[in-house]
Design a protein around this motif. Sequence first.
Motif, PDB file in Angstrom:
ATOM      1  N   VAL A 180       0.923  -1.153  -0.054  1.00 37.84           N
ATOM      2  CA  VAL A 180       0.414  -0.618  -0.086  1.00 37.84           C
ATOM      3  C   VAL A 180       1.200   1.109  -0.161  1.00 37.84           C
ATOM      4  N   ARG A 181       0.545   2.257  -1.088  1.00 36.39           N
ATOM      5  CA  ARG A 181       1.762   2.766  -1.486  1.00 36.39           C
ATOM      6  C   ARG A 181       0.887   4.429  -1.003  1.00 36.39           C
ATOM      7  N   LYS A 182      -0.462   4.628  -0.963  1.00 41.65           N
ATOM      8  CA  LYS A 182      -1.076   5.811  -0.021  1.00 41.65           C
ATOM      9  C   LYS A 182      -2.924   5.793   0.303  1.00 41.65           C
ATOM     10  N   LEU A 183      -2.671   5.866   1.941  1.00 41.99           N
ATOM     11  CA  LEU A 183      -3.459   5.992   2.498  1.00 41.99           C
ATOM     12  C   LEU A 183      -4.738   7.456   2.674  1.00 41.99           C
ATOM     13  N   THR A 184      -5.773   7.227   2.484  1.00 41.86           N
ATOM     14  CA  THR A 184      -6.027   8.453   2.773  1.00 41.86           C
ATOM     15  C   THR A 184      -7.647   7.947   3.886  1.00 41.86           C
ATOM     16  N   PHE A 185      -8.216   8.918   4.403  1.00 45.52           N
ATOM     17  CA  PHE A 185      -8.490   8.105   5.526  1.00 45.52           C
ATOM     18  C   PHE A 185     -10.015  10.077   5.529  1.00 45.52           C
ATOM     19  N   THR A 186     -10.935   9.490   6.113  1.00 44.20           N
ATOM     20  CA  THR A 186     -12.340  10.403   6.745  1.00 44.20           C
ATOM     21  C   THR A 186     -12.573   9.415   7.780  1.00 44.20           C
TER      22      THR A 186
END
Length: 487
Positions: free
Chosen positions: A227-233
Motif C-alpha cells: 500500500v503506497r497511499k492512505l486516504t482517511f475520513t
Amino acid sequence: MTLLVTKNPARTILIDGEWRESLSHSTFPVTDPATGAVIGRASDGGAEDTAAAIAAAAAAFDSWAGTTAHQRSAVLAEAERIMRIRQKELAALMTSEQGKPIKAAMNEVGYAADFLAWFAEEAKRIGGVAVPSARADQRFITMRQPVGVVAAITPWNYPISMLTRKLAPALAAGCTSVLKPAALTPLCAVATMEVLLEAGVPAGVLNMVTSSRAAAVGDTMVESPQVRKLTFTGSTAIGKQLAAKAAGSLKRVSMELGGHAPFIVFADADPVRAAKGAALVKFLNAGQACISPNRIYVHRSHYEKFVDTLTERVRALKVGAGESPGVSVGPLINERAVTKMESQVLDALEKGARLTVGGKRMEVDGLDGKTFFAPTVLADVTPEMLISYEETFGPVAAVMPFDDEDEVIAKANDTDYGLAAYVYTNDLSTAIRVTEKLRFGMVGVNDINPTSASAPFGGVKASGLGREGGYEGIDEYLDTKLIGIAV
C-alpha cells in the motif's frame, strides 16, 4: 424495498472481482438508526481478508495503470450514468441504513455522481511539463504516474459521496484500491461498488473489506508495504494514529478529519438572513457533518434578533424517520451520539447557557429507535463550556455575542481544528480581511455550502492533510517523475 446488494447479503467482501464471505465466516448486523431494526448483515472481515484484498489490488495495478486516460475516463462516465439512474434506489437504501431524510439522501447520491463526472474529465488532464535546463545539451520533462495501491477508509455520515470522492480520483489516476467502509453503513458501500463494477472496473482494481474490527483492517493497511497511499475520513484522534503508523513505510497520506467551525455574523449583515442560513447548515444531516457550525458568533447589535429568528426556524423543523414526508432532521446514528448531545447540553446549562428550544431526547410516534434528539439552540454560550471546544456532531446550535472584529477572529481561531468557517457581512473589505485572517481551509462568505466536486475540500491544523475534489484532488494519487535527457 429492494436493496442494491449482492444476492447473498452476507457476502459483502469484494476481492479480485468476487463477492466473498469473511475467512472467519462471521458477520455483523446492520441496523436502521430510526427504528433499531436489523435491515441486513455484512461480512466481518479481518487482517487476512485485508491482506488478500491488498494482494489483489497489487496484482491488478500494472494492467490498470497501463490503460489510457480516455479508457479510465469512459469507465467513470459510465459509473456516473448508472448512479444517476439508480439515484432513488440508492437514496432509499441510505435513508434506511444511515437515517438521513430522503431528500438529503437524494442530494448526496447526486453529489457522489458529481465526483464520478468530475474525475472522468480530470483523468484526461493528467500531464507533464518541459523544464528548462542550464545545460545546452540537456532536456528535462516530467510525467505524472499513479502512486500505486490505495487504502481508503470512509465514514458513515456520508456513506456514498465519501466513497466516490476517494475512489473516483484513484481510478482516474490509474491506481488500484482497497476500501474499508464504516461498519455502520456497509450496504451503501456494497451498492456503490456494484455501480462501479457494472460500469466496467476490472477485477482487482477495486476491492473492499467490510468489518466491525476497524483496527485489524486499518493496521493491516498501514503496515503493508504494497500500500503506497492512505486516504482517511474520520475523527482526528484516529487519523493521527493512522498517520503515525503509515509513517513507518513513508506512505502518502491524506486526512479529512474533525471540525469546529465558527459562524460569524457582523454588524452590517442581515441577522434574519444569517439566522436562516445558520439553521440550514447547522441541522443538515442532523448536525452530523464535519463542516457543521459549532460556534455561532453574532455581533451584539443583532444578537437577540438572530437568536429569536434561529429559535423560530429550529422550532419549525420536523423530526422523524427519513422516509416520512416533510422530515428535515432524522435520527442520530446511534445511542452514543445522543448521550453526547445530552452531556454537552447539560454542561452548558449548568454553566449558565440559556436554552431557547429543544435540549432533550425525542420520542417519535410509531418508532422504537432511541436516537432522536430535539433540534436545540443554546444562547449565551461561553468559552469554558464543552460545546465551545469539543466537536458536537449533532443538532445543537451554540450562540454567543461579540463586540469587536479582532476579538471574534481570535475566538474563531482559538481551536485545534481548521476545516470550515462562515462569515456573514455586506462589506467586501470585511469579507476579504476576515477571510484572510481565519485559519481554516474553507470559508463560506454569505454562503452555507462552500463545497463542490470541482472545488478543493480540506482543512488545516488538526482538521487534516491534503485536499479532495477539484483539480487538486487527483494530485493526491499521482507521483511526479523527472526525466533528464542528454542530447
